[in-house]
Design a protein around this motif. Structure first.
Motif, PDB file in Angstrom:
ATOM      1  N   VAL A   1       0.532  -1.102  -0.136  1.00 21.46           N
ATOM      2  CA  VAL A   1       0.140   0.062  -0.088  1.00 21.46           C
ATOM      3  C   VAL A   1       0.858   1.317   0.056  1.00 21.46           C
ATOM      4  N   ARG A   2       0.387   2.116  -0.822  1.00 22.52           N
ATOM      5  CA  ARG A   2       1.485   3.527  -0.656  1.00 22.52           C
ATOM      6  C   ARG A   2       1.002   4.313   0.325  1.00 22.52           C
ATOM      7  N   SER A   3       2.125   4.685   0.948  1.00 22.44           N
ATOM      8  CA  SER A   3       1.764   5.517   2.166  1.00 22.44           C
ATOM      9  C   SER A   3       1.917   7.167   1.726  1.00 22.44           C
ATOM     10  N   LYS A   4       1.264   8.093   2.339  1.00 22.42           N
ATOM     11  CA  LYS A   4       1.282   9.653   1.913  1.00 22.42           C
ATOM     12  C   LYS A   4       2.565  10.366   1.555  1.00 22.42           C
ATOM     13  N   ALA A   5       3.633   9.449   2.109  1.00 19.49           N
ATOM     14  CA  ALA A   5       5.045   9.948   1.582  1.00 19.49           C
ATOM     15  C   ALA A   5       5.312   9.079   0.267  1.00 19.49           C
TER      16      ALA A   5
END
Length: 702
Positions: free
Chosen positions: A90-94
């Motif tokens: 899953v892609r983090s906000k960073a």
């Protein structure tokens, strides 16, 4: 705090400790009944951003992993897998990719074929996957340098064993040696219980090639009752340049703490923390499944609702710890009466429910079997309990609701069994009652009357009728005010029907206040009439009304708004008023006497405490209950009782009045033995005030 709230709190604590995030989806409605939002906070998203991603989750799943997630979910929904399991990024906000795992399972089983509630957990596995990726890289490097290889393996925190093709161990690192030494005698089985032999390590051959495989196996120590250790095993085959198998590197670790946390979450979600029995959630799931099976097989089942009689007394006197000890013992006794296919649940407090599925196709046979089980439970729960070094006794009240098919919902069946249980209590406790249509009608009628009674005062539906009271010469002394309810559609509702409902619902406080107000207004009206101002008016005061801390002040305020001789207001109290706090009762009675009111003991002789309290109470009058007057001519016991009450009143200097006088013979007996006042159909039925006032112009002769 209730049991459900405690379970939820424990569940949250265990989840937090294990790093798990619980979620739940309704597959029928598509509703997300519990959202896994903890991961979004870990990934740096705000609550608003997280809410948006819940509707488009795949937008932040790694493109290479979307098909994997959807495929794993589709396989489980189609029934091809026992559980839904997948790992994905899953892609983090960073902008970083973080590994997570989903483990879930369909629960609920409403139709008997497939469930509709998908429940699972999401947890962060990024550290483990990163470690695995690093491990793979390290293992490739280890092949280049045996020394470096062994040095790295030696320092790993997971167990490593290197096997030759013949399964002999070429190398094991300290963690592997530690695990094997700590658990000698292990043997391995898969999730279905089949043995996993050393030569069958999780390496599979596909079209002649050996491929790595991840497997979850149990490390079981003989005997089988010993603790199960969960091992997560990865195996990587290594080949010579000619393609022959060189060795297999097996990486494994003990994940028992994680598995135990998962099992604890499951237990908290579906089982009662105190007794270990099923909780309401699991009971309802199993009941829905039983209803579906009953519909298919046309076999009756039964639901038993069990409530312990007088448990609150034991709990209050001995303490909640001892009460909990007793509940655990009750659970064990009920379980001992059950078949393996039955379910015993605790709803909370001292309420237990038993599900008896598949009893018989014939309702009579099913009823007999249910009655036998209920009687077995009743006898088991009647046996003494050893609590705090002494024997204590309790008993159950049991309600039963039979079912066939799924015509009734699980909630309705539970309510029916609950109704039947209350009928068992009404029947004297320590007994069994079956739910019936008549019982349902009575409950519905009761509920409808209570709902309408809540508006009776405001809608002006209450009336006062007056029954005359006379002296020995037949002259009117006054009357008793009797409340009646004129329902707009049911007509006049009997006081025998609505007064108990008023007392149960505490509406008697409002009704009693209205009666006192109306009676005071009537006395004030009579005060203006020379022919009527001598009349007294008796008003019944309920125990709930009298126990109000401000009852005397309320009455004083009411009396103050009307001008009449307060001595003409006679308050009739029943013995139930004085059964608890005698000092408070006596204090209030003196305050009422100081106000000027007259006090009468109503239904005297029907209780158990009359003689004990009589000398302490500042009474003016005793009323002989009509149950004694009715048979004084034919029943010697009642005749003796009436004579005794009259003599007792005379000795205490009290006036005495007899109610329920209907015949001349009864009147003659009462006059002969010194009764000085009378009330009953012989003189008049309860009538509206205008009829009473007309009667008062006539002369009553005996």
């Amino acid at each position: 705090m209730g049991t459900e709230a405690i379970d939820t709190e424990r569940l949250e604590l265990v989840m937090e400790a294990a790093g798990l995030d619980l979620w739940e989806n309704d597959l029928l409605t598509g509703a997300v009944t519990r959202k896994a939002v903890k991961i979004f906070a870990e990934l740096g998203y705000t609550e608003a951003e997280a809410a948006g991603w819940l509707d488009g989750l795949f937008a932040i799943v790694h493109p290479d992993d979307v098909a994997l997630v959807k495929g794993a979910l589709a396989d489980h929904l189609a029934g091809r897998t026992a559980q839904y399991r997948c790992e994905f990024r899953v892609r983090s906000k960073a902008g970083e990719w973080v590994w997570y795992a989903n483990h879930g399972k369909i629960m609920g089983d409403d139709s008997g074929e497939r469930g509709h509630r998908l429940i699972g957990v999401t947890f962060n596995i990024d550290d483990r996957r990163r470690k695995e990726e690093r491990l793979e890289q390290q293992q490739r490097q280890l092949l280049e340098s045996e020394a470096r290889h062994r040095e790295l393996l030696h320092n790993l925190h997971t167990a490593i064993i290197v096997h030759a093709p013949d399964t002999s161990i070429l190398y094991s690192n300290p963690r592997a040696d530690e695990l094997l030494a700590a658990h000698p005698g292990w043997y391995f089985v898969d999730e279905q219980g089949a043995p996993v032999l050393p030569e069958a390590y999780p390496v599979r051959r596909v079209q002649g090639s050996l491929l790595p495989l991840e497997a979850l196996v149990y490390g079981v120590r003989r005997p089988e009752s010993a603790r199960v250790v969960w091992l997560l095993v990865h195996a990587f085959p290594e080949f010579h340049t000619d393609g022959a198998l060189k060795h297999i590197i097996v990486n494994f670790d003990d994940i028992s703490p994680r598995k135990q946390a998962e099992e604890k979450i499951h237990h908290l979600a579906f089982f009662d923390a105190l007794t270990g029995l099923a909780n309401r959630r699991l009971l309802m799931d199993r009941l829905q499944a039983a209803l579906a099976a009953s519909a298919r097989n046309r076999i009756h089942g039964a639901l038993l609702f069990i409530d312990l009689d007088k448990f609150k007394t034991i709990n209050d006197v001995l303490g909640h710890g001892v009460g909990d000890q007793m509940l655990v013992e009750v659970a064990a006794r009920i379980l001992a009466c059950m078949r393996e296919s039955d379910t015993v649940a605790r709803l909370g407090g001292d309420e237990f429910v038993v599900l008896l599925p598949e009893l018989d196709a014939d309702i009579e046979v099913a009823s007999q079997k249910t009655a036998m089980v209920a009687e077995k439970i009743r006898l088991a729960l009647n046996a003494p309990y050893q609590l705090k070094g002494s024997a204590h006794h309790s008993s159950p009240s049991i309600g039963v609701s039979l079912y066939l098919g799924n015509d009734e919902s699980a909630d309705v069946l539970l309510r029916q069994a609950d109704m039947a249980m209350y009928k068992a209590k009404d029947a004297g406790r320590n007994t069994l009652r079956f739910f019936s249509a008549a019982m349902q009608m009575a409950v519905e009628t009761h509920a409808a009357l209570e709902a309408d009674l809540r508006h009776a005062v405001a809608r002006g539906e209450l009336r006062l009728l007056y029954q005359i009271q006379v002296d020995a010469s037949g002259q009117a002394l006054g009357a008793e005010a009797l409340v009646r309810w004129v329902h707009p559609s049911r007509g006049t509702v009997s006081p025998m029907q609505f007064i108990p409902i008023a007392e149960e619902s505490f509406l008697i406080l409002e009704i009693g206040g209205w009666v006192l107000e109306t009676a005071c207004a009537q006395l004030a009206a009579w005060e203006q009439n020379d022919a009527l101002r001598h009349l007294s008016l008796a008003v019944n005061v309920s125990a709930q009304q009298f126990r109000q801390p401000d009852f005397v002040a309320r009455l004083a305020e009411t009396v103050g708004r009307y001008r009449f001789n307060v001595a003409r207001l006679k308050l009739e109290l029943t013995e139930s008023v004085v059964l608890n706090d005698v000092d408070d009762v006596v204090s209030k009675m003196h305050a009422l006497r100081a106000l000027g009111a007259t006090l009468s003991m109503d239904d005297f002789g029907t209780g158990y405490s009359s003689l004990a309290y009589l000398k302490q109470l500042p009474l003016d009058q005793i009323k002989i209950d009509q149950s004694f007057v009715r048979d004084i001519i034919t029943d010697p016991t009642d005749a003796v009782m009436v004579r005794t009450i009259i003599d007792l009143a005379r000795n205490f200097g009290l006036h005495v009045i007899a109610e329920g006088v209907e015949t001349e013979a009864q009147l003659a007996f009462l006059q002969l033995h010194g009764c000085s006042a009378y009330q009953g159909y012989l003189f008049s039925r309860p009538v509206p005030v205008e009829v009473l006032e007309a009667l008062l112009h006539s002369s009553y002769q005996t």
